[in-house]
Design an enzyme around this catalytic site. Structure first.
Site, PDB file in Angstrom:
ATOM      1  NE  ARG A  97      25.727  15.519  84.993  1.00 43.39           N
ATOM      2  CZ  ARG A  97      26.917  14.948  85.075  1.00 43.39           C
ATOM      3  NH1 ARG A  97      27.724  15.239  86.080  1.00 43.39           N
ATOM      4  NH2 ARG A  97      27.290  14.067  84.186  1.00 43.39           N
ATOM      5  CE  LYS A 113      44.795   7.253  76.161  1.00 42.69           C
ATOM      6  NZ  LYS A 113      45.232   6.699  77.432  1.00 42.69           N
ATOM      7  N   GLY A 158      31.002  11.411  77.463  1.00 35.62           N
ATOM      8  CA  GLY A 158      32.221  12.219  77.337  1.00 35.62           C
ATOM      9  C   GLY A 158      31.941  13.711  77.408  1.00 35.62           C
ATOM     10  N   GLY A 187      29.863   8.643  81.704  1.00 34.08           N
ATOM     11  CA  GLY A 187      30.242   7.235  81.855  1.00 34.08           C
ATOM     12  C   GLY A 187      29.055   6.298  81.702  1.00 34.08           C
TER      13      GLY A 187
END
Ligand code: AMP
Length: 406
Positions: free
Chosen positions: A49, A210, A363, A386
């Site tokens: 990053r 999920k 993710g 996100g």
């Protein structure tokens, strides 16, 4: 991958860019995303990053601007907490950029203002963690104004925080001309480009825990993809909904009907829909747990699927062969445990080998491709978990919306 495919697809950024501003001699407040992983000794375990922000920082210095960098790291709950200090980030940045970086222990206040007023052109300061101030996450107007008071222009290069309605992302833009940095632009160009104008055939690979976390991505891509591959924990809700016994695999009971509707809807549109045909099962998600390989229809009670098996890897890899664009979000199994990582790593290799524009976003998938050792062969890896997910879901990012229109 061919050169023709490696050219980023032009996005639809109608916002000011750092290149549109005359920044010589000006103070730039650059919101970066230095939210890097730190170990218990405060060592940075992955500096991607920081490296991703260097293009914008170097440009600003070369143009003769005074650079004020600000970021959050972790979740310090609105008060100073040395475990989340950015001091080690300042040292790493200094090493990477080969220039002095002055670390300022407060984001606002007289000491910070005075240090900033003494800056010369080309100087760099890094402010302490924005989230040491409770006002940051509240998007507090006073705090936003105080941050803005340090600078002449605001630059957002923090794609990973662009979905946050925070003071340093949104509030500050009320008080300064606000433009996008190069990383933010690149992220938007790739991710929006793939959503709006994919070169087809376009294959989406979705995995992770999920179904509920990926529903809106499936919905948003429904009219653009040619194939959808579903792996990871979310696959077992689909398989259970089809009437198969999935043992103790992760299943979202309240999503069963929905999973069937989505699958049928996607197939009715002529999109090919792939689920794992075999899987690695274990009784617990622990290193050293006994594993078995079974077909997806035969998961016994007391066992759960923890990875996709070799037949699924073959099926998925063949489905990728003709793709011209591949988007991958979410691992195929519990790849954090070595024994359950093979399916995810094999798919990472197939994506990397594909003759296609390959985009990994959201993710833990960036970690998965890095552990598989194929990061260099992926066209674009998003830095924002996100934020990437929200963009893929078709949502507006507040940090982008807030920038000054062209
Ligand atoms: P997400 O943030 O939704 O992309 O989920 C990522 C997480 O999903 C990773 O931490 C994986 O360990 C987890 N995961 C992947 N496959 C499975 C599985 N079959 N069962 C349980 N968790 C899984």
């Amino acid at each position: 991958m061919s050169d023709e495919l490696s050219v980023p697809i032009k996005g639809v950024l109608n916002k000011l860019s750092i290149k549109d501003l005359d920044i010589k001699g000006k103070r730039l407040f650059i919101r970066v995303d230095f939210n890097v992983p730190l170990d218990e000794n405060h060592n940075i375990t992955d500096d991607r990053r920081i490296r991703s922000a260097l293009a914008t920082i170097n440009y600003a210095i070369d143009e003769g601007a005074k650079v004020i960098l600000a970021s959050h790291v972790g979740r310090p709950k609105g008060k100073p907490d040395h475990r989340f200090s950015l001091s080690s980030v300042a040292r790493r940045l200094q090493r990477l950029i080969k220039k002095d970086v002055t670390f300022l222990p407060e984001c606002t206040g007289p000491n910070t203002e005075s240090a900033v007023s003494r800056m010369s052109d080309g100087d760099i300061v890094l402010l302490e963690n924005l989230r040491f101030n409770i006002e940051e996450e509240r998007n507090d107007e006073q705090f936003s104004r105080a941050l803005a008071g340090l600078a002449d222009y605001y630059i957002n290069d923090a794609f990973g925080a662009a979905h946050r309605n925070h003071a340093s992302v949104v509030g500050i833009t009320k008080f300064l001309p606000s433009a996008a940095g190069f990383l933010l632009q690149k992220e938007i160009e790739y991710l929006q480009g793939v959503i709006n104008h994919p070169v087809r055939p376009f294959v989406a690979i979705l995995g992770g825990a999920k179904v509920s976390g990926k529903i809106d991505v499936i919905r948003n891509l429904e009219d653009k993809v040619d194939k959808v591959i579903v792996g990871g924990g979310m696959a077992y809700t689909f398989l259970k909904a089809m009437g198969f016994n999935v043992g103790d695999s992760l299943v979202e009971q309240n999503m069963l009907e929905f999973a069937n509707d989505i699958r049928k809807g996607v197939i009715a549109k002529g999109i090919k829909f792939y689920l794992p045909v075999d899987c690695v099962i274990a009784q617990s998600i622990e290193a050293g747990a006994e594993t078995k390989l079974v077909t997806s229809q035969e998961i016994p009670n007391g066992w759960k699927a923890v990875d996709i098996g070799p037949a699924s890897v073959k099926l998925f890899s063949e489905a990728l062969e003709s793709a011209k664009t591949i988007l991958w979000n979410g691992p195929m199994g519990v790849f954090e445990v070595d024994a359950f990582s093979r399916g995810t790593f094999s798919v990472a290799h197939s994506v990397a080998d594909a003759y296609a524009l390959t985009i990994v976003g959201g993710g833990d998938t960036d970690l998965a491709v890095s552990r598989a050792g194929v990061s260099e062969s992926i066209s674009f890896i998003s830095t924002g978990g996100g934020a990437a997910l929200e963009l893929l879901e078709g949502k507006d990012l507040p940090g982008l919306v807030a920038l000054t229109d062209k």
